[in-house]
Design a protein around this motif. Structure first.
Motif, PDB file in Angstrom:
ATOM      1  N   MET A  96       0.850  -1.193   0.000  1.00 43.54           N
ATOM      2  CA  MET A  96       0.000   0.000   0.000  1.00 43.54           C
ATOM      3  C   MET A  96       0.884   1.240   0.000  1.00 43.54           C
ATOM      4  O   MET A  96       1.781   1.365   0.820  1.00 43.54           O
ATOM      5  CB  MET A  96      -0.899  -0.004   1.234  1.00 43.54           C
ATOM      6  N   ILE A 103       1.106   5.688  -0.798  1.00 42.00           N
ATOM      7  CA  ILE A 103       0.343   6.928  -0.891  1.00 42.00           C
ATOM      8  C   ILE A 103      -0.167   7.126  -2.305  1.00 42.00           C
ATOM      9  O   ILE A 103      -1.296   7.556  -2.527  1.00 42.00           O
ATOM     10  CB  ILE A 103       1.252   8.113  -0.474  1.00 42.00           C
ATOM     11  N   LYS A 106     -11.187   6.975   4.203  1.00 43.70           N
ATOM     12  CA  LYS A 106      -9.995   6.906   5.041  1.00 43.70           C
ATOM     13  C   LYS A 106      -8.782   7.417   4.273  1.00 43.70           C
ATOM     14  O   LYS A 106      -7.946   8.142   4.806  1.00 43.70           O
ATOM     15  CB  LYS A 106      -9.739   5.465   5.495  1.00 43.70           C
ATOM     16  N   ILE A 163      -6.029  10.509   5.025  1.00 43.11           N
ATOM     17  CA  ILE A 163      -4.585  10.318   5.076  1.00 43.11           C
ATOM     18  C   ILE A 163      -3.881  11.255   4.115  1.00 43.11           C
ATOM     19  O   ILE A 163      -2.908  11.915   4.470  1.00 43.11           O
ATOM     20  CB  ILE A 163      -4.231   8.854   4.759  1.00 43.11           C
ATOM     21  N   GLU A 220      -3.702  14.754   5.406  1.00 45.78           N
ATOM     22  CA  GLU A 220      -2.672  14.960   6.421  1.00 45.78           C
ATOM     23  C   GLU A 220      -1.272  14.857   5.836  1.00 45.78           C
ATOM     24  O   GLU A 220      -0.356  15.548   6.261  1.00 45.78           O
ATOM     25  CB  GLU A 220      -2.838  13.937   7.538  1.00 45.78           C
ATOM     26  N   PHE A 221      -1.157  13.988   4.868  1.00 44.32           N
ATOM     27  CA  PHE A 221       0.129  13.797   4.209  1.00 44.32           C
ATOM     28  C   PHE A 221       0.559  15.102   3.552  1.00 44.32           C
ATOM     29  O   PHE A 221       1.673  15.582   3.761  1.00 44.32           O
ATOM     30  CB  PHE A 221      -0.026  12.686   3.176  1.00 44.32           C
ATOM     31  N   ILE A 224       1.792  18.000   5.774  1.00 43.77           N
ATOM     32  CA  ILE A 224       3.193  18.137   6.184  1.00 43.77           C
ATOM     33  C   ILE A 224       3.886  19.198   5.345  1.00 43.77           C
ATOM     34  O   ILE A 224       4.498  20.129   5.870  1.00 43.77           O
ATOM     35  CB  ILE A 224       3.935  16.795   6.065  1.00 43.77           C
ATOM     36  N   THR A 268       7.380   9.429   0.948  1.00 46.60           N
ATOM     37  CA  THR A 268       6.651   8.169   0.940  1.00 46.60           C
ATOM     38  C   THR A 268       6.362   7.727   2.374  1.00 46.60           C
ATOM     39  O   THR A 268       6.981   8.206   3.313  1.00 46.60           O
ATOM     40  CB  THR A 268       7.458   7.050   0.263  1.00 46.60           C
ATOM     41  N   ILE A 269       5.429   6.801   2.463  1.00 47.39           N
ATOM     42  CA  ILE A 269       5.098   6.246   3.772  1.00 47.39           C
ATOM     43  C   ILE A 269       6.324   5.587   4.397  1.00 47.39           C
ATOM     44  O   ILE A 269       6.577   5.732   5.590  1.00 47.39           O
ATOM     45  CB  ILE A 269       3.959   5.216   3.622  1.00 47.39           C
ATOM     46  N   LEU A 291       8.513   7.972   6.092  1.00 47.22           N
ATOM     47  CA  LEU A 291       7.961   8.388   7.383  1.00 47.22           C
ATOM     48  C   LEU A 291       8.187   7.298   8.433  1.00 47.22           C
ATOM     49  O   LEU A 291       8.495   7.593   9.591  1.00 47.22           O
ATOM     50  CB  LEU A 291       6.467   8.694   7.256  1.00 47.22           C
ATOM     51  N   ILE A 311       8.311  18.117  15.077  1.00 51.30           N
ATOM     52  CA  ILE A 311       6.945  18.371  14.597  1.00 51.30           C
ATOM     53  C   ILE A 311       6.601  17.411  13.460  1.00 51.30           C
ATOM     54  O   ILE A 311       5.532  16.810  13.432  1.00 51.30           O
ATOM     55  CB  ILE A 311       6.821  19.840  14.134  1.00 51.30           C
ATOM     56  N   ILE A 312       7.539  17.268  12.536  1.00 49.14           N
ATOM     57  CA  ILE A 312       7.302  16.374  11.395  1.00 49.14           C
ATOM     58  C   ILE A 312       7.081  14.946  11.884  1.00 49.14           C
ATOM     59  O   ILE A 312       6.182  14.245  11.419  1.00 49.14           O
ATOM     60  CB  ILE A 312       8.495  16.428  10.426  1.00 49.14           C
ATOM     61  N   LYS A 368       3.678  14.481  13.212  1.00 52.09           N
ATOM     62  CA  LYS A 368       2.706  14.398  12.120  1.00 52.09           C
ATOM     63  C   LYS A 368       2.803  13.040  11.426  1.00 52.09           C
ATOM     64  O   LYS A 368       1.797  12.421  11.082  1.00 52.09           O
ATOM     65  CB  LYS A 368       2.950  15.523  11.105  1.00 52.09           C
ATOM     66  N   ALA A 369       4.030  12.605  11.226  1.00 51.86           N
ATOM     67  CA  ALA A 369       4.237  11.310  10.575  1.00 51.86           C
ATOM     68  C   ALA A 369       3.608  10.195  11.387  1.00 51.86           C
ATOM     69  O   ALA A 369       2.965   9.298  10.835  1.00 51.86           O
ATOM     70  CB  ALA A 369       5.727  11.047  10.406  1.00 51.86           C
ATOM     71  N   LYS A 420       1.110  10.242  13.273  1.00 50.66           N
ATOM     72  CA  LYS A 420      -0.349  10.242  13.096  1.00 50.66           C
ATOM     73  C   LYS A 420      -0.728   9.611  11.760  1.00 50.66           C
ATOM     74  O   LYS A 420      -1.662   8.805  11.674  1.00 50.66           O
ATOM     75  CB  LYS A 420      -0.852  11.682  13.171  1.00 50.66           C
ATOM     76  N   ILE A 421       0.000   9.994  10.729  1.00 51.68           N
ATOM     77  CA  ILE A 421      -0.314   9.464   9.399  1.00 51.68           C
ATOM     78  C   ILE A 421      -0.130   7.954   9.364  1.00 51.68           C
ATOM     79  O   ILE A 421      -0.989   7.223   8.884  1.00 51.68           O
ATOM     80  CB  ILE A 421       0.564  10.146   8.335  1.00 51.68           C
ATOM     81  N   GLU A 445      -2.931   6.123  11.015  1.00 48.13           N
ATOM     82  CA  GLU A 445      -4.142   6.041  10.197  1.00 48.13           C
ATOM     83  C   GLU A 445      -3.947   5.124   9.003  1.00 48.13           C
ATOM     84  O   GLU A 445      -4.865   4.432   8.569  1.00 48.13           O
ATOM     85  CB  GLU A 445      -4.538   7.429   9.718  1.00 48.13           C
ATOM     86  N   PHE A 446      -2.741   5.165   8.498  1.00 45.04           N
ATOM     87  CA  PHE A 446      -2.420   4.327   7.339  1.00 45.04           C
ATOM     88  C   PHE A 446      -2.593   2.861   7.713  1.00 45.04           C
ATOM     89  O   PHE A 446      -3.275   2.103   7.024  1.00 45.04           O
ATOM     90  CB  PHE A 446      -0.979   4.614   6.926  1.00 45.04           C
ATOM     91  N   ILE A 448      -6.160   1.441   8.102  1.00 43.76           N
ATOM     92  CA  ILE A 448      -6.927   0.888   6.977  1.00 43.76           C
ATOM     93  C   ILE A 448      -6.892  -0.627   7.017  1.00 43.76           C
ATOM     94  O   ILE A 448      -7.930  -1.284   6.982  1.00 43.76           O
ATOM     95  CB  ILE A 448      -6.367   1.401   5.632  1.00 43.76           C
TER      96      ILE A 448
END
Lengths: 312, 312
Positions: A1, A3, A67, A71, A74-75, A78, B2-3, B6, B63-64, B67-68, B70-71, B74-75, B78
């Motif tokens: 999976m 982004i 969902k 995401i 929020e992505f 950043i 990319t995820i 993060l 901070i980043i 935020k990461a 959190k993402i 949520e990711f 799913i």
DNA sequence: TATTGTCATAGTTTTTTCTTATGATAATGT
DNA sequence: ACATTATCATAAGAAAAAACTATGACAATA
């Protein structure tokens, strides 16, 4: 999976068509098809019902899409956060400037800058180079203005302009009659210098090829803390000193005492110093603009015959 | 961005070390280094201060990272959502079963199933194949149990077992004395059949190589709606019919009237039918388990000499 | 019935990611 | 003080993923 896959399903959900979705994603339709298939395989569900026309998301698909939408939001958040953070020019900016620059540079740009950026507040301190480095690392200032290169790898240097260095010669001094000074003439000269700690002291010594002052042959020693004092010393002692360009013309009464060097003219590189990865690019850009606007144009263009003094 | 990147920065934040972070991410340290660098370049910031030891995130970095975090949460949410959704075996499940199977199959598995899954509620309807297909597409049922293959591309078939087809022969019928029936003997036989709409009617005709019933030579026609009626008709008319295995032994008094075919024995493939991408894998798994537990083992193993009847 | 529009599949090419090998630098122990 | 170890960066090549072009199947439409 990935982004990207989530972006693809969002596009398909919006357009209700693989072909059109591929377009707005700037990829070909097979690429998008395959990525969505991969995602569906990985999740073990079908997101879009291809048999319906126009195609529509399945029941689960709708949930996944919502969902995904969150995401992605929020992505992208950043990057938005960062551009915002970098872009905004409000709040306090703590700036350290070396003493041989501050009295001449600050009055040049500060009035206009504060007029143009009423939301920002500059807190300016006169600090010697070492202190600037220290304070940057300790986050006590945001920005330093000093002479570079420093060769500090934690810091980033952003050159602003090259400041020529002139001689300041008493009318009684033998070199006063000369049009231009040559560096070799100064090799054993008795110079008035700033005291230890000021970087300009080292710069000056470097120009004269003197590693340390020959105090033996000097009539008396007075190491000053400011360039103004230095000039005064020269005036009363029939002496000579070196001064940076911006300091040279601070007093309109001594134009004639300022002597340029023969080419290649000695220069010092004046730069912003920031921590690597410092956010407020915009502050730097704006400040730079304000400064460059106010100083002689020839300082900013690359000196063809200049010789930048590395002094550290 | 990319995820994965993060995830890498989260790992580094946790471990305060590139090397250790690489380990828990199951990649080599250079991979992780490069990806983080790429991310930093793309964002135009420095996330980790490598000069500190142990290394730590910069102010923006922190901070980043938050935020990461959190993402990523949520990711992963799913997938979690989906496994949950697929896994949970509660709520209503609407099941459609063909009439030639339902009366014999449902009593077999239902009592134990409801005992084992008290949170789930099965709503079972007797539906003919076409209706099952229709209802699945309209989402009026979750699952169908029918004879396959159907060749409906919107649907997925999950075979459960192969049900042999037997003859049911009146004691007065000439074939009654035979140990085993052969399909060829039935080619022109007068069969009792279910009426139109029941898939088993077509299956039976297929076995006898008859495309449609030769009503001309039959004494009378009575197309029944249920297999029990069919059996009764055979009993009172000295006739013959075909019945699926599970129906064969519903009445223990007529064992002797049930005649197997010679190998290869005709079979019908009984399957779950679901919409492609149907979520509740777990329902299917559990239901399958309950059914297989209760039916003769030889139905589930691949028949070496079986001949699956494709009837559509 | 031909045409068009839509999505899937196959085979390649390009891009990205990862790995191994190695180097520089700082921290640590003898 | 010097060798050792630990840590992160860099370079070059291998592996994997994502993209593209071309084409095919199918359904909707003219």
């Amino acid at each position: 999976m990935t982004i990207v896959q989530l972006e693809y399903i969002m596009a398909v959900d919006e357009k209700r068509s693989f072909t059109k979705a591929a377009e707005i994603c700037h990829v070909t339709q097979p690429t998008l098809s395959m990525q969505i298939q991969k995602l569906e395989d990985e999740l073990g569900i079908v997101i879009f019902d291809r048999y319906k026309s126009p195609l529509e998301p399945t029941k689960v698909g709708k949930i996944i899409i919502s969902k995904a939408r969150k995401i992605i939001r929020e992505f992208n958040g950043i990057k938005e956060y960062l551009t915002n953070e970098k872009g905004k020019l409000s709040g306090q900016f703590r700036i350290g400037i070396i003493p041989t620059l501050a009295p001449y540079l600050v009055p040049l740009f500060l009035p206009d800058f504060v007029k143009q950026h009423p939301d920002s507040k500059l807190i300016i301190e006169e600090l010697q180079t070492e202190t600037i480095i220290d304070y940057l690392q300790k986050d006590r200032i945001d920005l330093g203005i000093a002479v570079t290169p420093l060769e500090e790898k934690e810091l980033k240097e952003i050159p602003i302009f090259n400041e020529p260095i002139y001689g300041y010669v008493s009318t009684d001094h033998p070199l006063f009659k000369k049009e231009r000074l040559s560096e070799s003439e100064l090799e054993n000269a008795k110079l008035w210098l700033l005291n230890q700690g000021h970087c300009f002291r080292n710069q000056a010594l470097k120009i004269c090829n003197q590693n340390q002052l020959d105090t033996q042959n000097m009539e008396f020693i007075y190491e000053s803390g400011s360039i103004e004092t230095l000039k005064n010393m020269v005036n009363i002692s029939s002496g000579i000193t070196l001064i940076p360009a911006l300091a040279a013309f601070s007093n309109i009464n001594d134009f004639n005492m300022v002597k340029k060097f023969e080419a290649p003219e000695p220069l010092r590189e004046v730069s912003f110093i920031v921590n690597k990865g410092y956010l407020k690019d915009n502050l730097i850009k704006e400040l730079r603009k304000s400064i460059i606007e106010k100083i002689p144009e020839e300082y900013t263009i690359k000196y063809k015959n200049g010789r930048v003094i590395h002094w550290r």
